[in-house]
Structure formats: structure tokens, C-alpha cells
Design a protein around this motif. Structure first.
Motif, PDB file in Angstrom:
ATOM      1  N   ASP A 290       0.989  -1.225   0.227  1.00 30.82           N
ATOM      2  CA  ASP A 290       0.287   0.059   0.176  1.00 30.82           C
ATOM      3  C   ASP A 290       0.450   1.259  -0.255  1.00 30.82           C
ATOM      4  O   ASP A 290       1.460   2.047   0.976  1.00 30.82           O
ATOM      5  CB  ASP A 290      -0.664  -0.121   1.146  1.00 30.82           C
ATOM      6  N   ILE A 291       1.003   1.554  -0.831  1.00 37.32           N
ATOM      7  CA  ILE A 291       2.106   2.937  -1.395  1.00 37.32           C
ATOM      8  C   ILE A 291       0.972   4.293  -0.962  1.00 37.32           C
ATOM      9  O   ILE A 291       1.882   5.096  -0.885  1.00 37.32           O
ATOM     10  CB  ILE A 291       2.558   3.222  -3.008  1.00 37.32           C
ATOM     11  N   ASN A 292       0.030   4.407  -0.830  1.00 35.46           N
ATOM     12  CA  ASN A 292      -0.672   5.764  -0.549  1.00 35.46           C
ATOM     13  C   ASN A 292      -1.781   5.946   0.149  1.00 35.46           C
ATOM     14  O   ASN A 292      -1.952   6.949   0.255  1.00 35.46           O
ATOM     15  CB  ASN A 292      -1.142   6.272  -2.199  1.00 35.46           C
ATOM     16  N   ASP A 294      -4.339   4.009   1.437  1.00 34.68           N
ATOM     17  CA  ASP A 294      -5.791   4.001   1.348  1.00 34.68           C
ATOM     18  C   ASP A 294      -6.095   2.534   1.898  1.00 34.68           C
ATOM     19  O   ASP A 294      -7.308   2.186   1.966  1.00 34.68           O
ATOM     20  CB  ASP A 294      -6.001   4.928  -0.025  1.00 34.68           C
ATOM     21  N   TYR A 296      -5.511   0.239   0.560  1.00 34.88           N
ATOM     22  CA  TYR A 296      -5.906  -1.270  -0.643  1.00 34.88           C
ATOM     23  C   TYR A 296      -4.437  -1.555  -1.326  1.00 34.88           C
ATOM     24  O   TYR A 296      -3.734  -0.296  -1.245  1.00 34.88           O
ATOM     25  CB  TYR A 296      -6.226  -0.739  -2.300  1.00 34.88           C
ATOM     26  N   ASP A 298      -0.897  -1.276  -3.975  1.00 38.16           N
ATOM     27  CA  ASP A 298      -1.014  -1.450  -5.577  1.00 38.16           C
ATOM     28  C   ASP A 298       0.175  -2.281  -6.345  1.00 38.16           C
ATOM     29  O   ASP A 298       1.100  -2.794  -4.870  1.00 38.16           O
ATOM     30  CB  ASP A 298      -0.361   0.075  -4.512  1.00 38.16           C
TER      31      ASP A 298
HETATM   32 CA    CA Z   1      -3.427   1.734  -1.874  1.00 41.35          CA
END
Ligand code: CA
Ligand code: CA
Ligand code: CA
Ligand code: CA
Length: 497
Positions: A290-292, A294, A296, A298
């Protein structure tokens, strides 16, 4: 038995036809994440001390004079990271491991970790894809090495091929995840066929699984002389439903070219659903995290080839010198995409033909801000006229995704403080791994290379809490790790995922 040396180098090709022309060499690459919480990219803990451990393969190593019999080395984490001092070195000649170390078996050709028997110690699935089984050349073998308070000891169970006549190279791709969300780690196993065998979790320590089924994503099947099927399997939770999804890389069947393509195969309550498979961007090695931030996972995939084939045909979603394709996750699965090259923003380096940017990659949280960070290797980078010496790029996650404007790090053996020197064909970055091996909650960087004529080596560069640093760094060499340097053991060419 030199036939599988440097096979991954030969495999970074965009089409099945090109791979066949290059000699049909076999892909053997790591590819998985363990259990359900895969937006955070779980790390292995084989000895259950709470500090991350790393499994390294030397699948081309001589064992007892048998060339290419292969070994694995588990490096146990400590407050000062990993070194040869705290390790297990295991071959098929180790007591408890199924089979015998024979020339060309390639034990460690693929490795994947999870706690398969649910006893709190992570276990390591180890394939020997070239193992001759009965009269079946390249039938392939697979074992699970059980973790314990002493780590990996050789205590193992055999996971025999249930359909030997249907394919070869049993175990050449492995991915561990919880595809049905029952809290038990499952194991996906690839062969030369497009059919993937999935063992349901709840393995007993005698190796009996909770069940088994198959899924068949829309990729080309191989044969003995063209042994592909899947090129890479990666598990992670892209849609945030608590079940691992599987990304399958292979050659598509819709066009004459047979372009390299990834497929998203979602996990459901009844396991992986190939009926819901969805095509993604190309690229062989994939990581999910989950890079960002949120919630979810990625999908990050390296398409290390150039923008055109040898005859000038444009390759989809590729770039000169290599490209990393990122597909962000969402509640409905794969969503927006972006691409990164060495020419993007302020990413270190310049895109040059045959650099191989995206050859390998991994995710982990280096600075502990909750955003997974990404390391990308470029093993064929030339530096100051030194051919294929290699470099590694660190990119940091943020709420808006991968940051390509600031904070990046470019690391080569010529970087001040990094052990070793830039030498021709070092291929620094043959594999990379981001895991916390010091127990401070921040991911540290391990870099594999083909140093010293294919002997290989592992460079350890810790996180200092905010970035990767050379303070406290060291090289772990095959000779101090119980691996013979006769021939080309390629120690560090593959880390378990
Ligand atoms: Ca994500
Ligand atoms: Ca440990
Ligand atoms: Ca276990
Ligand atoms: Ca981070």
C-alpha cells in the motif's frame, strides 16, 4: 549443467516468441507475500524471535561436488541486521530434507515463505525445478522447510507433484497468500503449464494440506522445450477484502506477438477465481503493497526491457531502458495506473538502452510513515564506462503515491560507504528485498549481485529511521555462508518473497 545459469537475464523479454528465440530458458524468480495482511508486505520470521529473517538462494551452487545441486541460506535478523554469523545453510543433503543433492537439481530455484502449519514460525517452500523424478527429467521437486525456535533446520515435508504427466518444472513459481481469507496460508504452485495448483492452508507438519484446487489464467502454456506457463506469481490484497489476490505474469494468447501481460486473479471465499481474471500492465517481477496508504494494495511491476523489439515493433507499456508500471488498488480491484522510468521527474539516472530498470523490485516501509516505499533495481546500468555494474533506486511512498520529485536515493557500489566496487558484470541489484531485519519497525535493504564471476553476494544497507543508510552496512558473502564458490553459485540472485 550450465543450462540454467543466468536464466533470469535471458528472460527479460517482452514476447514469448523472443523468449523462444533466446533459447527457451526457464524463469526462476521469487514471487509472493504471506498471509492476509499483505498491504503491509509481511516479512519472514523463521525462528519466531520477532525480528525479520531473509531467505537467500544459491540454486546454482555445488553441493558435495555436484554442480548446480543448489542450497538456500536463511539469514536471521538481529539488532545489527543480518550477517553470516547467524544463519542456516540447507541443501537436499541436510538431514530431513527430501531428495538428494544431485547435479542440476537447482534446489532453491524458487522459494516462498509463510507460516504454512500455523505454529507461529514461518516456513519456507523450496523448489528444485530441474529435479529428475523417476524417469521424468525436469519433473521438479518441492519441499516445505519448517520453522522452529532454532529457525530452519532441515525438518521438512515433501509436496509431490499431483499431475506429473501434465507438465514439467513443478514449483518453478511459488506464491504464498490467504486466497480464501480463512486465516490460513495457502500456496500457489506454477509449472510449465498455464494451470496453477493451489494448496489450501492448514498444512500439517507432515505436509498434508487442507485441500487443493487448480486455476487456469489466460496465459500461454509451455512445453519441455519452451517451459513457461506463468513467469511469476505474486500474492497481495489489492481490493482490501482481507483475501489475498494473485497476480500471474505470462504471455497472452490474444495476439500473434504473445506480449508479456499480468493478470489479476482475485481471491474469493472459495479461493482464487480465474473467471474474474483481469489483464494488467506487463512486467515480470511484481510486488504488492500500500504505497498511498488508502488500505488497498498497489501493484508494482517491472518491465525491464526496451520500448521496441529487435525488429522495431513497439512493445506495449514499455520504455527504453526499462519501466516500472504501478496499478493502484481500490475496493473494486485494480484502478488507476502510472509509469516510472529513470527519466521520470527527478528519478536518479537516465533511461539508456538495455539498462534493465525494473529487473527486480520490492516494497517495505523504510521511514515508518505508513506508506510503503519501493526499491527498483537496474542491474545492467553502466557507470563511468563499467558495463553492467548495476544500481538500485529507492522511491518513497506518499498519500499521492510514489514520490518521483524528491527524496529518492540512487545506490551503487561506488556510492560512498556502500561495500565493494563497481566492476563489470557485477549486476548489483540482481535481486532486492526490503524487510525489517533489525526489529526497529523500519524496512532495511538487501541487494543481491553476481559479484566475483557469479559467486554472488548480499549487500545489507539498513534504514536509519528515515532513509537507507550506509552506516552499519556490510556484505554477506557465499564463502562465509557455507556456500562453495566453485563454479557460479549465484548466491543472492534470489530472495524469498
Ligand atoms: Ca493503495
Ligand atoms: Ca527472526
Ligand atoms: Ca510454521
Ligand atoms: Ca514509507
Amino acid at each position: 549443467m550450465h543450462q540454467h545459469h543466468h536464466r533470469r537475464l535471458r528472460l527479460a523479454l517482452a514476447t514469448a516468441a523472443a523468449a523462444a528465440l533466446a533459447g527457451g530458458l526457464l524463469s526462476v524468480t521469487a514471487g509472493s507475500a504471506t498471509a492476509a495482511d499483505s498491504t503491509h508486505v509481511p516479512q519472514a520470521d523463521f525462528n519466531g524471535d520477532g525480528i525479520g529473517d531473509v531467505a537467500v538462494s544459491a540454486h546454482s551452487a555445488y553441493v558435495n561436488g555436484r554442480e548446480g545441486a543448489g542450497q538456500i541460506v536463511a539469514l536471521y535478523g538481529s539488532a545489527t541486521g543480518v550477517s553470516s554469523a547467524k544463519r542456516s545453510t540447507i541443501s537436499q543433503n541436510t538431514t530431513g530434507v527430501p531428495g538428494t543433492a544431485e547435479a542440476g537439481d537447482g534446489f532453491g530455484g524458487e522459494i516462498a515463505y509463510a507460516d504454512f502449519n500455523g505454529d507461529g514460525y514461518d516456513d519456507l517452500a523450496v523448489a528444485s525445478p530441474w529435479e529428475k523424478v523417476g524417469d521424468d527429467t525436469n519433473g521438479g521437486g518441492l519441499a516445505i522447510l519448517w520453522g522452529s525456535a532454532s529457525g530452519l533446520t532441515g525438518k521438512s515435508s515433501d509436496v509431490p507433484d499431483p499431475a506429473r504427466s501434465s507438465h514439467d518444472f513443478w514449483g518453478k513459481n511459488l506464491a504464498a497468500g490467504d486466497f480464501d481469507g480463512d486465516g490460513k496460508a495457502d500456496l500457489a504452485v506454477g509449472t510449465s503449464s498455464s494451470t496453477i495448483h493451489v494448496y489450501k492452508g492448514g498444512f500439517t507438519t507432515s505436509g498434508t494440506p487442507g485441500g487443493r484446487y487448480t486455476v487456469k489464467p489466460p496465459i500461454q502454456s509451455g512445453t519441455n522445450s519452451f517451459p513457461y506457463g506463468p513467469l511469476y506469481l505474486t500474492a497481495g490484497d489489492v481490493n482490501g477484502d482481507g483475501r489475498s489476490d494473485l497476480i500471474v505474469d505470462g504471455y497472452e494468447t490474444q495476439t500473434e506477438q504473445g506480449w508479456n501481460t499480468n493478470y489479476y486473479v482475485p481471491g474469493t471465499a472459495s479461493g482464487l477465481s480465474a473467471a474474474s481474471a483481469q489483464a494488467l500492465k506487463p512486467g515480470i517481477v511484481t510486488g504488492i503493497g500500500d504505497i498511498n496508504g488508502d488500505g488497498y494494495g498497489d501493484i508494482v511491476t517491472g518491465a525491464a526491457w526496451n520500448a521496441t523489439t529487435g525488429d522495431g515493433t513497439t512493445i506495449p507499456d514499455a520504455a527504453k531502458g526499462g519501466k516500472v508500471n504501478i496499478t493502484y488498488g481500490s475496493a473494486s480491484g485494480p484502478a488507476s495506473t502510472t509509469g516510472i522510468t529513470q527519466n521520470t521527474g527527478n528519478v536518479p539516472g537516465t533511461s539508456e538502452t538495455d539498462d534493465g530498470f525494473g529487473w527486480d523490485l520490492d516494497l517495505g516501509d523504510i521511514n515508518g510513515d505508513g506508506y510503503q516505499d519501493v526499491v527498483v533495481s537496474t542491474p545492467n546500468e553502466d557507470i563511468n564506462g563499467i558495463t553492467n555494474t548495476g544500481m538500485v533506486t529507492v522511491l518513497y511512498g506518499s498519500a499521492s503515491g510514489v514520490n518521483t520529485s524528491s527524496g529518492m536515493q540512487g545506490l551503487a557500489q561506488s556510492t560512498a560507504g556502500v561495500p565493494g566496487n563497481n566492476e563489470k558484470n557485477d549486476l548489483f541489484g540482481a535481486d532486492v528485498k526490503l524487510d525489517d531485519v533489525t526489529g526497529d519497525g523500519k524496512a532495511d535493504l538487501l541487494i543481491g549481485s553476481y559479484e566475483n564471476g557469479g559467486n554472488g553476494g548480499v549487500t545489507y544497507l539498513p534504514s536509519n529511521g528515515t532513509k537507507i543508510t550506509t552506516s552499519g552496512s556490510r556484505t554477506v558473502s557465499p564463502s562465509t555462508s557455507g556456500v562453495s564458490t566453485t563454479g557460479s553459485p549465484e548466491f543472492g540472485a534470489l530472495f524469498a518473497n
